[in-house]
Design an enzyme around this catalytic site. Sequence first.
Site, PDB file in Angstrom:
ATOM      1  N   LYS A  45      55.134  42.571  46.211  1.00 46.13           N
ATOM      2  CA  LYS A  45      55.719  42.084  47.468  1.00 46.13           C
ATOM      3  C   LYS A  45      55.966  40.575  47.470  1.00 46.13           C
ATOM      4  O   LYS A  45      56.736  40.076  48.276  1.00 46.13           O
ATOM      5  CB  LYS A  45      54.871  42.495  48.654  1.00 46.13           C
ATOM      6  CG  LYS A  45      53.540  41.848  48.768  1.00 46.13           C
ATOM      7  CD  LYS A  45      52.923  42.294  50.082  1.00 46.13           C
ATOM      8  CE  LYS A  45      51.617  41.592  50.303  1.00 46.13           C
ATOM      9  NZ  LYS A  45      51.053  41.883  51.601  1.00 46.13           N
ATOM     10  N   GLY A  66      30.690  27.655  45.903  1.00 43.95           N
ATOM     11  CA  GLY A  66      30.960  28.622  44.830  1.00 43.95           C
ATOM     12  C   GLY A  66      31.938  28.001  43.837  1.00 43.95           C
ATOM     13  O   GLY A  66      32.234  26.802  43.889  1.00 43.95           O
ATOM     14  N   HIS A  95      30.727  22.382  10.807  1.00 42.75           N
ATOM     15  CA  HIS A  95      30.166  21.097  11.206  1.00 42.75           C
ATOM     16  C   HIS A  95      31.230  20.019  11.087  1.00 42.75           C
ATOM     17  O   HIS A  95      31.978  20.028  10.105  1.00 42.75           O
ATOM     18  CB  HIS A  95      28.980  20.742  10.299  1.00 42.75           C
ATOM     19  CG  HIS A  95      28.422  19.382  10.595  1.00 42.75           C
ATOM     20  ND1 HIS A  95      27.606  19.144  11.678  1.00 42.75           N
ATOM     21  CD2 HIS A  95      28.595  18.183   9.976  1.00 42.75           C
ATOM     22  CE1 HIS A  95      27.275  17.862  11.702  1.00 42.75           C
ATOM     23  NE2 HIS A  95      27.864  17.252  10.678  1.00 42.75           N
TER      24      HIS A  95
HETATM   25  C1  LIG Z   1      42.004  29.147  43.419  1.00 43.42           C
HETATM   26  C2  LIG Z   1      41.615  30.300  42.555  1.00 43.42           C
HETATM   27  C3  LIG Z   1      41.245  30.076  41.241  1.00 43.42           C
HETATM   28  C4  LIG Z   1      40.906  31.144  40.432  1.00 43.42           C
HETATM   29  N1  LIG Z   1      40.560  30.873  39.142  1.00 43.42           N
HETATM   30  C5  LIG Z   1      40.226  31.887  38.330  1.00 43.42           C
HETATM   31  C6  LIG Z   1      39.913  31.644  36.966  1.00 43.42           C
HETATM   32  O1  LIG Z   1      39.955  30.506  36.503  1.00 43.42           O
HETATM   33  N2  LIG Z   1      39.589  32.700  36.181  1.00 43.42           N
HETATM   34  C7  LIG Z   1      39.547  33.976  36.677  1.00 43.42           C
HETATM   35  O2  LIG Z   1      39.231  34.898  35.925  1.00 43.42           O
HETATM   36  N3  LIG Z   1      39.832  34.245  37.964  1.00 43.42           N
HETATM   37  C8  LIG Z   1      40.176  33.229  38.787  1.00 43.42           C
HETATM   38  N4  LIG Z   1      40.519  33.500  40.084  1.00 43.42           N
HETATM   39  C9  LIG Z   1      40.465  34.905  40.543  1.00 43.42           C
HETATM   40  C10 LIG Z   1      41.707  35.664  40.080  1.00 43.42           C
HETATM   41  O3  LIG Z   1      42.852  35.027  40.578  1.00 43.42           O
HETATM   42  C11 LIG Z   1      41.640  37.104  40.556  1.00 43.42           C
HETATM   43  O4  LIG Z   1      40.432  37.690  40.124  1.00 43.42           O
HETATM   44  C12 LIG Z   1      42.795  37.912  39.983  1.00 43.42           C
HETATM   45  O5  LIG Z   1      44.028  37.355  40.354  1.00 43.42           O
HETATM   46  C13 LIG Z   1      42.726  39.365  40.471  1.00 43.42           C
HETATM   47  O6  LIG Z   1      43.744  40.080  39.874  1.00 43.42           O
HETATM   48  P1  LIG Z   1      44.342  41.395  40.555  1.00 43.42           P
HETATM   49  O7  LIG Z   1      45.392  41.869  39.623  1.00 43.42           O
HETATM   50  O8  LIG Z   1      43.260  42.303  40.940  1.00 43.42           O
HETATM   51  O9  LIG Z   1      45.008  40.914  41.929  1.00 43.42           O
HETATM   52  P2  LIG Z   1      45.941  39.719  42.344  1.00 43.42           P
HETATM   53  O10 LIG Z   1      46.088  38.705  41.290  1.00 43.42           O
HETATM   54  O11 LIG Z   1      45.463  39.269  43.680  1.00 43.42           O
HETATM   55  O12 LIG Z   1      47.371  40.402  42.494  1.00 43.42           O
HETATM   56  C14 LIG Z   1      47.636  41.356  43.468  1.00 43.42           C
HETATM   57  C15 LIG Z   1      49.135  41.395  43.703  1.00 43.42           C
HETATM   58  O13 LIG Z   1      49.415  42.525  44.507  1.00 43.42           O
HETATM   59  C16 LIG Z   1      50.443  42.196  45.409  1.00 43.42           C
HETATM   60  N5  LIG Z   1      50.366  43.133  46.529  1.00 43.42           N
HETATM   61  C17 LIG Z   1      49.376  43.281  47.449  1.00 43.42           C
HETATM   62  N6  LIG Z   1      49.659  44.294  48.283  1.00 43.42           N
HETATM   63  C18 LIG Z   1      50.859  44.787  47.897  1.00 43.42           C
HETATM   64  C19 LIG Z   1      51.682  45.835  48.357  1.00 43.42           C
HETATM   65  N7  LIG Z   1      51.322  46.625  49.388  1.00 43.42           N
HETATM   66  N8  LIG Z   1      52.855  46.062  47.734  1.00 43.42           N
HETATM   67  C20 LIG Z   1      53.234  45.293  46.670  1.00 43.42           C
HETATM   68  N9  LIG Z   1      52.489  44.294  46.193  1.00 43.42           N
HETATM   69  C21 LIG Z   1      51.321  44.058  46.794  1.00 43.42           C
HETATM   70  C22 LIG Z   1      50.115  40.767  45.803  1.00 43.42           C
HETATM   71  O14 LIG Z   1      51.267  40.121  46.313  1.00 43.42           O
HETATM   72  C23 LIG Z   1      49.653  40.192  44.459  1.00 43.42           C
HETATM   73  O15 LIG Z   1      50.738  39.614  43.781  1.00 43.42           O
HETATM   74  C24 LIG Z   1      40.903  32.454  40.929  1.00 43.42           C
HETATM   75  C25 LIG Z   1      41.271  32.700  42.254  1.00 43.42           C
HETATM   76  C26 LIG Z   1      41.638  31.643  43.056  1.00 43.42           C
HETATM   77  C27 LIG Z   1      42.062  31.918  44.459  1.00 43.42           C
END
Ligand SMILES: Cc1cc2nc3c(=O)[nH]c(=O)nc-3n(C[C@H](O)[C@H](O)[C@H](O)COP(=O)(O)OP(=O)(O)OC[C@H]3O[C@@H](n4cnc5c(N)ncnc54)[C@H](O)[C@@H]3O)c2cc1C
Length: 466
Positions: A33, A182, A445
Amino acid sequence: MPYDLVVIGTGPGGYVCAIRAAQLGMKTAVVEKRSTFGGTCLNVGCIPSKAMLHASELYEEAGESFVHMGIKVGTPGMDLPALHKYRLQNVDSNVKGVAFLLKKNKIDAFQGAGRIVAPGKVEVKAADGKTTALETKNIVVATGSDVARLNGIDIDEKRIVSSTGALELPVVPNKLLVVGAGIIGLELGSVWRRLGAEVIIVEFLDHILPGIDREIANQFHRLLLRQGLVFKLSSKVVAVDTSGKTLKAKVEPAAGGAAETLEADVVLVAIGRVPYTEGLGLETVGVNKDNRGRVMVDPHFKTSVEGIYAIGDVIAGPMLAHKGEEEGMAAAEIIAGQAGHVNYDVIPNVVYTKPEIASVGKTEEELKAAGVAYSIGKFPFSANARARANLATEGFVKILSDAKTDRVLGVHILGPDAETMIAEAAIAMEFGASSEDIARTCHAHPTLSETVKEAALAVDKRAINM
Ligand SMILES: Cc1cc2nc3c(=O)[nH]c(=O)nc-3n(C[C@H](O)[C@H](O)[C@H](O)COP(=O)(O)OP(=O)(O)OC[C@H]3O[C@@H](n4cnc5c(N)ncnc54)[C@H](O)[C@@H]3O)c2cc1C
């Protein structure tokens, strides 16, 4: 012809799942989305935050440690709009990279909000209101997470910001108040302190970084104090008055009691993230969630409804990009009839501050709570030749191994380049290594990784360089 798999969400969980499915010969589609692919991680999470951390760390180094190596650069200046441009270019190249990979793997991409109308049926609603109906044998929910909010404190992403707004501040605030010590709070707090803000971090608990080995977190806390971060532990922000030119945060002791007022130009709410399932239609089709709103899955990522799976931040477990990626690959393999699997005992975790923290496996607190007898080996970076040459001697490596079998149960690193070294520990643990195995592995090393070898030797009280 129906799809074999439709993945909703293209974060690290979703897009990796889709690519793995396509590799396995499934006719695959993704629904996203957001206007770009890559989810929270690539757009507003891991990638942009690391760009800001990297640049601000070099900026501070240029002003502080270069001179000790004979490098004369004068007083470095910061062009904040140029820094933001660099951050956005980084995001842009990464999200375009995902678009390229989806295309390369012949995955159909639908832009819009996905809703499960029935098992095997996904409706996509585009921004202009147009809907597309997709038929599929399997659905993977990979919709990720959203910022957790504080009751009564509205995030406007300008003065009261989440991590998203904190990445984009147009000017360096004089005072930044961070709610939550955190990973995200400490990383972004570090960025803005390096760029010149006075940063105070308010934390509900009596220690920082919950979940991280306490000895590591406590030493890190002392280092952060030396860097100029100010902490208010065992405290909670209960309200923020936005009526004046500066924000006035009402802070109370966690256990209750007299409140005080802290002023700030910007308040960053970094108290965690919550699973995101809004508008997905899970209730309609009968997908169960737990009491924290996470989609419930079995060990094969199957939800309570046949043909619907879930992975990533939207299910239980650490909210980390690489955890979602592993689950994405495993889920695709399981759907294809293979034996996909994620080893939750070996999921590394990194805090990208200076020094960094990286850990994998059990903490001392967890081993104590489980009644496991363990041995400890520790080695400080101050005794490592390469760390001394790099003027980066803060921190130490700590290895926890089973007292009887010597099998490595946890590795915790506070120090330079911990993010890279933790991979060695993860591989060792994945192969069931003992600390003796690490100790007997030849390490080049002079490298920082010799600290890992020395910590392994220290488990048996035979470190060489200490
Ligand atoms: C500031 C910040 C820094 C971070 N740094 C790290 C890091 O250094 N290392 C690390 O491992 N993790 C980090 N994280 C966490 C990491 O971003 C998340 O764990 C990861 O993005 C989760 O992946 P995901 O695929 O589950 O979901 P997401 O990356 O959240 O992706 C979900 C996607 O689904 C889409 N979506 C939701 N609902 C719908 C729908 N109904 N229809 C279509 N699309 C939809 C959203 O738009 C989104 O693009 C960080 C998070 C933040 C906020």
